[in-house]
Design an enzyme around this catalytic site. Structure first.
Site, PDB file in Angstrom:
ATOM      1  N   CYS A  73       0.864  -1.176   0.000  1.00 27.16           N
ATOM      2  CA  CYS A  73       0.000   0.000   0.000  1.00 27.16           C
ATOM      3  C   CYS A  73       0.901   1.227   0.000  1.00 27.16           C
ATOM      4  CB  CYS A  73      -0.889  -0.022   1.242  1.00 27.16           C
ATOM      5  SG  CYS A  73      -1.870   1.468   1.498  1.00 27.16           S
ATOM      6  N   CYS A 183      -0.699   3.944  -6.386  1.00 28.51           N
ATOM      7  CA  CYS A 183      -1.587   3.217  -5.481  1.00 28.51           C
ATOM      8  C   CYS A 183      -1.655   1.786  -5.986  1.00 28.51           C
ATOM      9  CB  CYS A 183      -2.984   3.848  -5.478  1.00 28.51           C
ATOM     10  SG  CYS A 183      -4.217   2.897  -4.543  1.00 28.51           S
TER      11      CYS A 183
END
Length: 262
Positions: A73, A183
């Site tokens: 992440c 992302c």
């Protein structure tokens, strides 16, 4: 320790893009994946909240006996990995936008970065960007709403096309030749993005680089699993299992899915 699993966590299903690269490069390794979808997206949370969630996920993976933890992440890496490394003995692998290769290769001297607010506003991203993007125009765009649509299984939907177009069109008009995906959810948007971008625009994500770094660290610490048979893979979500099930349809790796309270 060599036979213990690799632990991976993300704010939802997006980190499976990293998980797929790791299982491809290290087929003999066992993995445990946590999709923290209940609290997605991390990108609009405070640094304190992101750190608390990262600690929660780390401790759950340690309960599974993981030998290394991949923070799949961008937002958690840029906001929490420094504290995680200072707190726990287990090695951590992070993920951040691949701004360096884009900055080195760009010919138009204009690079787009599509990322979450949490990543773009982080100290780590600012430091990396400042280091490699002198004399280059970087167009940073916060991808508000994209993670939620991906988590809802709406990748190929009218809403997704409209939202993505609003983010990408200004970059196209500025003549970018590289688009950096900041992302781990966003690699699942590549087929949609390719319809919007010309062949002159290269899309870069961090998946392969993270997998290679994971292998390097395991080799360095003598933690590679010596077995010859394929690894086992367990993926868990703390929310609706449907989106995780849907996004894994295309994988050729055997795995088990489960719902877990964490």
């Amino acid at each position: 320790m060599q036979q213990q699993p690799i632990g991976i966590f993300d704010s939802g299903v997006g980190g499976t893009s990293i998980w797929k690269e790791i299982t491809r490069l290290l087929p003999q390794e066992d993995t445990i994946y946590l999709a923290d979808s209940k609290y997605a997206p991390y990108g609009k949370r405070s640094k304190t909240e992101i750190l608390e969630l990262s600690i929660k996920n780390t401790e759950k993976l340690l309960e599974f006996g993981c030998k290394i933890i991949v923070v799949a992440c961008n937002t958690a890496t840029t906001n929490a990995i420094k504290e995680l490394r200072a707190t726990y003995q287990v090695p951590f692998i992070g993920i951040e936008p691949a701004i360096k290769p884009a900055a080195i290769r760009t010919k138009t001297k204009k690079v787009g970065v599509l990322a979450t607010k949490g990543t773009l506003s982080s100290e780590l991203f600012a430091k990396t960007s400042d280091q490699y993007t002198r004399n280059i125009e970087v167009l940073e765009v916060i991808g508000t709403g994209l993670v939620e649509l991906i988590e809802d299984g709406k990748i190929d939907s009218p809403e997704m096309y409209a939202l993505l177009n609003s983010y990408i069109d200004p970059m196209i008009k500025k003549n970018i030749d590289y688009l950096v995906l900041g992302c781990s959810h966003y690699p699942y948007l590549i087929p949609v993005l390719q319809k919007m971008l010309s062949d002159q625009v290269m899309i870069i994500d961090s998946g392969q680089a993270v997998a290679k770094q994971t292998k390097t660290i395991l080799e360095t610490l003598n933690l590679l699993n010596p077995k010859s048979q394929k690894g086992t893979h367990s993926l868990y979500t703390n929310s609706n299992i449907g989106p995780l099930e849907e996004i894994l349809k295309s994988t050729d790796v055997d795995y088990t899915l489960g719902k877990l309270d964490f």
